[in-house]
Scaffold this motif. Sequence first.
Motif, PDB file in Angstrom:
ATOM      1  N   ASP A   1      18.629   0.541  -1.329  1.00 51.73           N
ATOM      2  CA  ASP A   1      19.966   0.326  -1.077  1.00 51.73           C
ATOM      3  C   ASP A   1      20.209  -0.660   0.258  1.00 51.73           C
ATOM      4  OD1 ASP A   1      21.026   1.650  -3.160  1.00 51.73           O
ATOM      5  OD2 ASP A   1      21.557   3.607  -1.936  1.00 51.73           O
ATOM      6  N   GLY A   2      19.324  -1.551   0.227  1.00 50.18           N
ATOM      7  CA  GLY A   2      19.339  -2.584   1.345  1.00 50.18           C
ATOM      8  C   GLY A   2      18.895  -1.989   2.788  1.00 50.18           C
ATOM      9  N   ILE A   3      18.108  -1.103   2.751  1.00 50.97           N
ATOM     10  CA  ILE A   3      17.730  -0.378   3.884  1.00 50.97           C
ATOM     11  C   ILE A   3      16.260  -0.503   3.918  1.00 50.97           C
ATOM     12  CG2 ILE A   3      17.202   1.406   5.351  1.00 50.97           C
ATOM     13  CD1 ILE A   3      20.050   2.184   4.806  1.00 50.97           C
ATOM     14  N   LYS A   4      15.558  -1.101   5.024  1.00 48.43           N
ATOM     15  CA  LYS A   4      14.116  -1.121   4.972  1.00 48.43           C
ATOM     16  C   LYS A   4      13.447   0.193   5.446  1.00 48.43           C
ATOM     17  CE  LYS A   4      10.650  -4.167   7.369  1.00 48.43           C
ATOM     18  NZ  LYS A   4      10.162  -4.988   8.447  1.00 48.43           N
ATOM     19  N   TYR A   5      12.292   0.513   4.576  1.00 48.68           N
ATOM     20  CA  TYR A   5      11.604   1.833   5.268  1.00 48.68           C
ATOM     21  C   TYR A   5       9.905   1.326   5.129  1.00 48.68           C
ATOM     22  CZ  TYR A   5      15.681   4.288   3.593  1.00 48.68           C
ATOM     23  OH  TYR A   5      16.887   4.768   3.303  1.00 48.68           O
ATOM     24  N   ALA A   6       9.355   2.130   6.150  1.00 44.64           N
ATOM     25  CA  ALA A   6       7.768   1.959   6.262  1.00 44.64           C
ATOM     26  C   ALA A   6       7.361   3.543   6.316  1.00 44.64           C
ATOM     27  CB  ALA A   6       7.645   1.363   7.683  1.00 44.64           C
ATOM     28  N   TYR A   7       6.857   3.608   5.120  1.00 45.68           N
ATOM     29  CA  TYR A   7       6.212   5.090   4.944  1.00 45.68           C
ATOM     30  C   TYR A   7       4.575   4.918   4.765  1.00 45.68           C
ATOM     31  CZ  TYR A   7       5.368   9.528   2.777  1.00 45.68           C
ATOM     32  OH  TYR A   7       4.842  10.826   2.309  1.00 45.68           O
ATOM     33  N   GLY A   8       3.857   5.911   5.507  1.00 49.29           N
ATOM     34  CA  GLY A   8       2.320   5.907   5.332  1.00 49.29           C
ATOM     35  C   GLY A   8       2.125   7.493   5.557  1.00 49.29           C
ATOM     36  N   PHE A   9       0.795   7.727   5.130  1.00 46.89           N
ATOM     37  CA  PHE A   9       0.199   9.162   5.258  1.00 46.89           C
ATOM     38  C   PHE A   9      -1.434   9.076   5.077  1.00 46.89           C
ATOM     39  CE2 PHE A   9       1.462   9.018   0.874  1.00 46.89           C
ATOM     40  CZ  PHE A   9       0.380   9.326   0.253  1.00 46.89           C
ATOM     41  N   SER A  10      -2.302   9.961   5.667  1.00 47.93           N
ATOM     42  CA  SER A  10      -3.581   9.774   5.320  1.00 47.93           C
ATOM     43  C   SER A  10      -3.863  11.432   4.856  1.00 47.93           C
ATOM     44  CB  SER A  10      -4.253   9.221   6.481  1.00 47.93           C
ATOM     45  OG  SER A  10      -4.118  10.304   7.787  1.00 47.93           O
ATOM     46  N   PHE A  11      -5.189  11.374   4.192  1.00 48.20           N
ATOM     47  CA  PHE A  11      -5.436  12.878   4.072  1.00 48.20           C
ATOM     48  C   PHE A  11      -7.024  12.682   3.676  1.00 48.20           C
ATOM     49  CE2 PHE A  11      -4.151  10.493   0.161  1.00 48.20           C
ATOM     50  CZ  PHE A  11      -5.363  10.871  -0.879  1.00 48.20           C
ATOM     51  N   ASP A  12      -7.429  14.100   3.834  1.00 50.57           N
ATOM     52  CA  ASP A  12      -8.837  14.035   3.315  1.00 50.57           C
ATOM     53  C   ASP A  12      -8.758  15.229   1.958  1.00 50.57           C
ATOM     54  OD1 ASP A  12      -8.542  16.743   4.374  1.00 50.57           O
ATOM     55  OD2 ASP A  12      -9.853  16.343   6.059  1.00 50.57           O
TER      56      ASP A  12
ATOM     57  N   THR B   1     -17.198  10.774   5.736  1.00 55.33           N
ATOM     58  CA  THR B   1     -16.430   9.581   5.203  1.00 55.33           C
ATOM     59  C   THR B   1     -15.199   9.796   6.108  1.00 55.33           C
ATOM     60  OG1 THR B   1     -15.896  11.249   3.701  1.00 55.33           O
ATOM     61  CG2 THR B   1     -17.364   9.779   3.038  1.00 55.33           C
ATOM     62  N   ASP B   2     -14.451   8.622   5.981  1.00 61.44           N
ATOM     63  CA  ASP B   2     -13.020   8.351   6.493  1.00 61.44           C
ATOM     64  C   ASP B   2     -11.949   9.093   5.718  1.00 61.44           C
ATOM     65  OD1 ASP B   2     -13.841   7.178   8.719  1.00 61.44           O
ATOM     66  OD2 ASP B   2     -13.951   5.366   8.115  1.00 61.44           O
ATOM     67  N   PRO B   3     -10.816   9.184   6.022  1.00 62.03           N
ATOM     68  CA  PRO B   3      -9.884   9.813   5.091  1.00 62.03           C
ATOM     69  C   PRO B   3      -9.345   8.651   4.448  1.00 62.03           C
ATOM     70  CG  PRO B   3      -9.450  10.620   7.606  1.00 62.03           C
ATOM     71  CD  PRO B   3     -10.651   9.608   7.360  1.00 62.03           C
ATOM     72  N   THR B   4      -8.421   8.984   3.296  1.00 59.76           N
ATOM     73  CA  THR B   4      -7.799   7.912   2.694  1.00 59.76           C
ATOM     74  C   THR B   4      -6.592   7.707   3.446  1.00 59.76           C
ATOM     75  OG1 THR B   4      -8.872   8.361   0.749  1.00 59.76           O
ATOM     76  CG2 THR B   4      -6.593   7.525   0.453  1.00 59.76           C
ATOM     77  N   ALA B   5      -6.057   6.617   3.614  1.00 59.23           N
ATOM     78  CA  ALA B   5      -4.614   6.193   4.428  1.00 59.23           C
ATOM     79  C   ALA B   5      -3.981   5.094   3.430  1.00 59.23           C
ATOM     80  CB  ALA B   5      -5.034   5.543   5.910  1.00 59.23           C
ATOM     81  N   PHE B   6      -2.656   5.309   3.336  1.00 54.60           N
ATOM     82  CA  PHE B   6      -1.743   4.613   2.677  1.00 54.60           C
ATOM     83  C   PHE B   6      -0.833   4.216   3.468  1.00 54.60           C
ATOM     84  CE2 PHE B   6      -2.964   6.919  -1.474  1.00 54.60           C
ATOM     85  CZ  PHE B   6      -3.996   5.925  -1.682  1.00 54.60           C
ATOM     86  N   GLU B   7      -0.250   2.949   3.138  1.00 53.04           N
ATOM     87  CA  GLU B   7       1.200   2.400   4.138  1.00 53.04           C
ATOM     88  C   GLU B   7       1.910   1.490   3.046  1.00 53.04           C
ATOM     89  OE1 GLU B   7       2.574   1.293   8.621  1.00 53.04           O
ATOM     90  OE2 GLU B   7       1.345  -0.061   7.444  1.00 53.04           O
TER      91      GLU B   7
END
Length: 299
Positions: free
Chosen positions: A62-73, A50-56
């Motif tokens: 506070d007006g600042i844009k963020y992009a956060y992600g991670f994957s795990f098994d 099976t593949d890892p679970t991945a989130f993004e």
Amino acid sequence: MAIYGANAAGKSNVIHALLLMREMVCGSFAKPLKGDELPYEPFAFVDGETDPTAFEIIYYYDGIKYAYGFSFDNDRIINEYLYHWPNGREALVFSREKDQYEFRESIQEQLTLAGRTSENRLYLTSSNEWNCAQTEKAYLWFQQKLRGLITTGVSNETTIDAIRKGGEDKKNVVKEMMLADLGICNVVLSGTKEKPIVSTVHQLTDDNGNQKQYTLQLGQESVGTQRFFSRIGLWMDAMNSGAVLVVDEIEASMHPLLTRHLIEMIQDQTINQNHAQLIFTTHDTGLLDLKLLRRDQIW
């Protein structure tokens, strides 16, 4: 945003994914001991590995844009990354491939923090235990701005907190409860902080025109009134803090007009002055009303 779809189409998984991210960043799965298993639930309809679970997720704080992600098994964080746009241009905060890290600022300090991060913990979480300025605001969004409600877990805690505070907080709860049940004129809290007892006060008029008050414990109220009570505190809290509120099956055990009222509160800028957002799943086709939701808010 209203999410529609057939049973088993994956509506609830959108909500669960957002809430699992929060639980892994600052909730019940945020501090696993070394060797603890992660909440890995791979796709069931697959043969072999099976593949890892991945989130993004992309969000603003506070007006600042963020992009956060991670994957795990089951056993470890496989990768993790955080970008931000402090001056309108993309910049890396950190990236991680298993135990290999890359940083742009305070490199030596963050390498020390990375060395203290076990293989089954998120760096976004562990770095904030040591007051890391580079990741603080990205972390605070999960802690302060992402709230959720799923049908399997109904909690009165937020509404009870509002009643306990008194003043405008309690006044707003009572006002909304009067809307849910026209007989309710007050909500009273007793018991202890650990085991609070919630009672509703009903004002009735007898055959002679005399008004009398009667008290019921919350558990004696209808399921719909109890469900509305559990939700209204969460709604008020989200609007006060400008949070993102995600709700699974928003209509569960509630009258359609009460469900509509909860959505209208978020849509009304005179009430929702801090720009809270609502993402919900539903089967209620009565909400498919362009006077209530814009076409681009219906998925």
